[in-house]
Design an enzyme around this catalytic site. Sequence first.
Site, PDB file in Angstrom:
ATOM      1  N   ARG A  71       0.910  -0.926  -0.096  1.00  0.00           N
ATOM      2  CA  ARG A  71      -0.084   0.062  -0.145  1.00  0.00           C
ATOM      3  C   ARG A  71       0.900   1.211   0.085  1.00  0.00           C
ATOM      4  O   ARG A  71       1.402   1.670   1.021  1.00  0.00           O
ATOM      5  CB  ARG A  71      -0.845  -0.067   1.280  1.00  0.00           C
ATOM      6  CG  ARG A  71      -1.785   1.352   1.246  1.00  0.00           C
ATOM      7  CD  ARG A  71      -2.946   1.066   2.311  1.00  0.00           C
ATOM      8  NE  ARG A  71      -2.553   1.030   3.795  1.00  0.00           N
ATOM      9  CZ  ARG A  71      -3.637   1.015   4.762  1.00  0.00           C
ATOM     10  NH1 ARG A  71      -4.918   1.214   4.417  1.00  0.00           N
ATOM     11  NH2 ARG A  71      -3.198   1.178   5.916  1.00  0.00           N
ATOM     12  N   ASP A  95      -3.508   3.611  14.639  1.00  0.00           N
ATOM     13  CA  ASP A  95      -2.648   3.948  13.420  1.00  0.00           C
ATOM     14  C   ASP A  95      -3.207   5.481  12.917  1.00  0.00           C
ATOM     15  O   ASP A  95      -3.854   6.243  13.610  1.00  0.00           O
ATOM     16  CB  ASP A  95      -2.582   3.074  12.380  1.00  0.00           C
ATOM     17  CG  ASP A  95      -3.958   2.937  11.697  1.00  0.00           C
ATOM     18  OD1 ASP A  95      -4.971   3.805  11.910  1.00  0.00           O
ATOM     19  OD2 ASP A  95      -4.025   1.868  10.651  1.00  0.00           O
TER      20      ASP A  95
HETATM   21  C1  LIG Z   1      -6.893   1.596   9.717  1.00  0.00           C
HETATM   22  C2  LIG Z   1      -5.917   0.838   9.234  1.00  0.00           C
HETATM   23  O1  LIG Z   1      -5.150   1.135   8.100  1.00  0.00           O
HETATM   24  S1  LIG Z   1      -5.440  -0.717   9.513  1.00  0.00           S
HETATM   25  C3  LIG Z   1      -3.927  -1.233   8.627  1.00  0.00           C
HETATM   26  C4  LIG Z   1      -2.815  -0.505   9.188  1.00  0.00           C
HETATM   27  N1  LIG Z   1      -2.335  -0.767  10.494  1.00  0.00           N
HETATM   28  C5  LIG Z   1      -1.872  -1.871  10.689  1.00  0.00           C
HETATM   29  O2  LIG Z   1      -1.126  -2.498   9.797  1.00  0.00           O
HETATM   30  C6  LIG Z   1      -1.522  -2.113  12.147  1.00  0.00           C
HETATM   31  C7  LIG Z   1      -0.689  -3.547  12.235  1.00  0.00           C
HETATM   32  N2  LIG Z   1      -0.419  -3.777  13.800  1.00  0.00           N
HETATM   33  C8  LIG Z   1       0.653  -3.580  14.359  1.00  0.00           C
HETATM   34  O3  LIG Z   1       1.248  -2.639  14.013  1.00  0.00           O
HETATM   35  C9  LIG Z   1       1.093  -4.157  15.766  1.00  0.00           C
HETATM   36  O4  LIG Z   1      -0.021  -5.187  15.894  1.00  0.00           O
HETATM   37  C10 LIG Z   1       0.708  -3.138  17.002  1.00  0.00           C
HETATM   38  C11 LIG Z   1       1.604  -2.008  16.893  1.00  0.00           C
HETATM   39  C12 LIG Z   1      -0.810  -2.621  17.082  1.00  0.00           C
HETATM   40  C13 LIG Z   1       1.029  -4.083  18.141  1.00  0.00           C
HETATM   41  O5  LIG Z   1       2.473  -4.584  18.025  1.00  0.00           O
HETATM   42  P1  LIG Z   1       3.215  -5.103  19.275  1.00  0.00           P
HETATM   43  O6  LIG Z   1       3.085  -4.125  20.163  1.00  0.00           O
HETATM   44  O7  LIG Z   1       4.695  -5.390  18.621  1.00  0.00           O
HETATM   45  O8  LIG Z   1       2.315  -6.453  19.651  1.00  0.00           O
HETATM   46  P2  LIG Z   1       3.117  -7.637  20.296  1.00  0.00           P
HETATM   47  O9  LIG Z   1       4.069  -7.313  21.404  1.00  0.00           O
HETATM   48  O10 LIG Z   1       1.740  -8.517  20.973  1.00  0.00           O
HETATM   49  O11 LIG Z   1       3.593  -8.558  19.338  1.00  0.00           O
HETATM   50  C14 LIG Z   1       4.017  -9.851  19.370  1.00  0.00           C
HETATM   51  C15 LIG Z   1       4.740 -10.396  18.208  1.00  0.00           C
HETATM   52  O12 LIG Z   1       3.837 -10.196  16.903  1.00  0.00           O
HETATM   53  C16 LIG Z   1       4.581  -9.429  15.951  1.00  0.00           C
HETATM   54  N3  LIG Z   1       3.579  -8.712  15.277  1.00  0.00           N
HETATM   55  C17 LIG Z   1       2.604  -7.813  15.948  1.00  0.00           C
HETATM   56  N4  LIG Z   1       1.582  -7.238  15.044  1.00  0.00           N
HETATM   57  C18 LIG Z   1       2.346  -7.595  13.799  1.00  0.00           C
HETATM   58  C19 LIG Z   1       1.923  -7.448  12.415  1.00  0.00           C
HETATM   59  N5  LIG Z   1       0.702  -6.759  12.148  1.00  0.00           N
HETATM   60  N6  LIG Z   1       2.510  -8.060  11.524  1.00  0.00           N
HETATM   61  C20 LIG Z   1       3.413  -8.894  11.793  1.00  0.00           C
HETATM   62  N7  LIG Z   1       3.934  -9.111  13.161  1.00  0.00           N
HETATM   63  C21 LIG Z   1       3.305  -8.480  14.132  1.00  0.00           C
HETATM   64  C22 LIG Z   1       5.284  -8.449  16.736  1.00  0.00           C
HETATM   65  O13 LIG Z   1       6.525  -7.960  16.001  1.00  0.00           O
HETATM   66  C23 LIG Z   1       6.041  -9.388  17.810  1.00  0.00           C
HETATM   67  O14 LIG Z   1       6.817 -10.330  17.162  1.00  0.00           O
HETATM   68  P3  LIG Z   1       7.962 -11.193  18.065  1.00  0.00           P
HETATM   69  O15 LIG Z   1       7.448 -12.109  19.041  1.00  0.00           O
HETATM   70  O16 LIG Z   1       8.632 -11.964  17.048  1.00  0.00           O
HETATM   71  O17 LIG Z   1       8.726 -10.080  18.737  1.00  0.00           O
HETATM   72  O1  LIG Z   2      -7.008   1.507   5.976  1.00  0.00           O
HETATM   73  C1  LIG Z   2      -8.043   1.303   6.466  1.00  0.00           C
HETATM   74  C2  LIG Z   2      -8.739   2.277   7.347  1.00  0.00           C
HETATM   75  O2  LIG Z   2      -9.626   1.550   8.181  1.00  0.00           O
HETATM   76  O3  LIG Z   2      -8.618   3.283   7.373  1.00  0.00           O
HETATM   77 MG   LIG Z   3      -7.087   3.889   5.810  1.00  0.00          MG
END
Ligand SMILES: CC(=O)SCCNC(=O)CCNC(=O)[C@H](O)C(C)(C)COP(=O)(O)OP(=O)(O)OC[C@H]1O[C@@H](n2cnc3c(N)ncnc32)[C@H](O)[C@@H]1OP(=O)(O)O
Ligand SMILES: O=CC(=O)O
Ligand SMILES: [Mg+2]
EC number: 2.3.3.9
Length: 567
Positions: free
Chosen positions: A182, A468
């Site tokens: 994206r 986010d």
């Molecule tokens: C509205 C929108 O646009 S939604 C789409 C955009 N938003 C996103 O993509 C958010 C994605 N999610 C994240 O960034 C994360 O899950 C967070 C920041 C919310 C939380 O992350 P953390 O605090 O690291 O969570 P946590 O400590 O429970 O993570 C455990 C493990 O999972 C991994 N992990 C957590 N979320 C993700 C993810 N989305 N992708 C890959 N790995 C992940 C961490 O890196 C960690 O790895 P490790 O055990 O190997 O060290």
């Molecule tokens: O990108 C996704 C959203 O919910 O905003």
């Molecule tokens: Mg969005």
Amino acid sequence: MIGLGSYGYTAPASSKISGYDVPEGVDIRGRFDEEFAKILTKDALQFVVDLQREFRNHIKYAMECRKEAKRQYNEGALPGFDPATRYIREGQWTCAPVPPSVADRRVEITGPVERKMIINALNSGAKVFMADFEDALSPSWENLMRGQVNLKDAVNGTISFTDNARNRVYKLNDHTAKLFVRPRGWHLPEAHILIDGEPATGCLVDFGLYFYHNYATFRKTQGEGFGPFFYLPKMENSREAKIWNSVFERAEKMASIEKGSIRATVLIETLPAVFQMDEILYELRDHSVGLNCGRWDYIFSYVKTFQGHPDRLLPDRVQVGMTQHFMKSYSDLLIRTCHRRGAHAMGGMAAQIPIRDDPTANEAAFDLVRKDKLREVKAGHDGTWAAHPGLIQACMEVFTNTMGNSPNQIETVKRDDASNITEDDLLQRPRGVRTMEGLRLNTRVGIQYLAAWLTGAGSVPLYNLMEDAATAEISRVQNWQWLKYGVELDGDALGVRVNRELFGRVVDEEMARIELEVGKEKFKKGMYKEACKIFTRQCTALMLDDFLTLDAYNHIVIYHPKVQSKL
Ligand SMILES: CC(=O)SCCNC(=O)CCNC(=O)[C@H](O)C(C)(C)COP(=O)(O)OP(=O)(O)OC[C@H]1O[C@@H](n2cnc3c(N)ncnc32)[C@H](O)[C@@H]1OP(=O)(O)O
Ligand SMILES: O=CC(=O)O
Ligand SMILES: [Mg+2]
């Protein structure tokens, strides 16, 4: 290093003084790094330059049209279906068939283009990983360029990461999720790359560099002859989709690959775009692989579109869920539109993430996610988003229980019942109460999110939810709206109205609470005060800023000197 300066600079012809070997008309102001130089090659930059020169006027025009639409909404107009494109909505046409490699997208994980997370996401068991340069990424030069390096290694299959502290090495599994990327939205500049003296368009940099370096390998190893695959954010009108379609055609020509190789899912996440879903699919019909309900930006956009309409104030953020009539109508119409055109109708993101230290709260969070996914799959969505690897299995189970082995529901759930959804349904005012706690939570979340963003983290866990750029936007514009219209808060029957004085007190108290929660040391070292200043200014501004991250971006641009001092 210097902060964001004036753009009135003309680059010399083909120059190497920044350390990068750049084509004519390009000036790179970001830090030089040997790894980045493998991405910022002269040929790859030339491709970005060609895109920029060919499309900059189209982009400028599209942004002017956004401004004009805003002016009309501010004068009382409502968004609606465009009579001029009725023939597209009523016509019988379909999008190009779905590429076999991504027919089944029942669970997609999303996350920033950070090295360890990319590996974890690709290994997570999800069908697709959406690697994010957008809502989940703070677009610093370092994050963007490292992101490109990481994606190139991921597509090559060579990506690895060593966590020395935990003595752990991360590598790709044999079977991985399919990669979608994206890029940023049309509105965001890339200030570290000047083309003909102007900042490049952020999304053309993200798209152009990724495409150039990865299309060939991706098509062999992931796309079964198709690809690369993209998600396209924050569009407001089909004219913007038309630009993307032309960009894709231009890229296909450069790569000498078949028209229709590149595929993209468009996020329907602005209120005006819900009235343009057919038109957006139509513009991208050779390159489309569906639409997605970007629910968080959609809520943000509802407030932004109605910034001049005091009769459409939002209740507390937590109350604006997918069961509100306007949100349900949007999801239903999106499913109906996509399936009628033979494309995927993707669901969205539940904000809950696993809660490690509280099993009861964790179970409650999982219940909410399951409920949300069940609603989506029963409504006819073909897949959904998960924010965390810990949620993949639960989401997968819910979708598979309903869909069985069918890769999607495009042919089986047509939702013709949704064909009579009206403009009124899509615009219906959300119901609920506005409370002091809502104002406080918005303030606490908005400031902490921005503090993280300024230090390079674009998605963070706050109060057990994923936050986010899109979710933070809701906090910001809701505060702005309540302040602008001096809303009376519900709950205590004292008739308290939101005004600058009350908001000032709330900000002070919430900053004190944040300091208590994160600890004095972290608070001092962090960017909380700067974040508070930016957030407060935006909440109290006379005119609503279009985007939180546009203003904040100026704080993360770092120009490096072109020539090292000899002293
Ligand atoms: C509205 C929108 O646009 S939604 C789409 C955009 N938003 C996103 O993509 C958010 C994605 N999610 C994240 O960034 C994360 O899950 C967070 C920041 C919310 C939380 O992350 P953390 O605090 O690291 O969570 P946590 O400590 O429970 O993570 C455990 C493990 O999972 C991994 N992990 C957590 N979320 C993700 C993810 N989305 N992708 C890959 N790995 C992940 C961490 O890196 C960690 O790895 P490790 O055990 O190997 O060290
Ligand atoms: O990108 C996704 C959203 O919910 O905003
Ligand atoms: Mg969005």
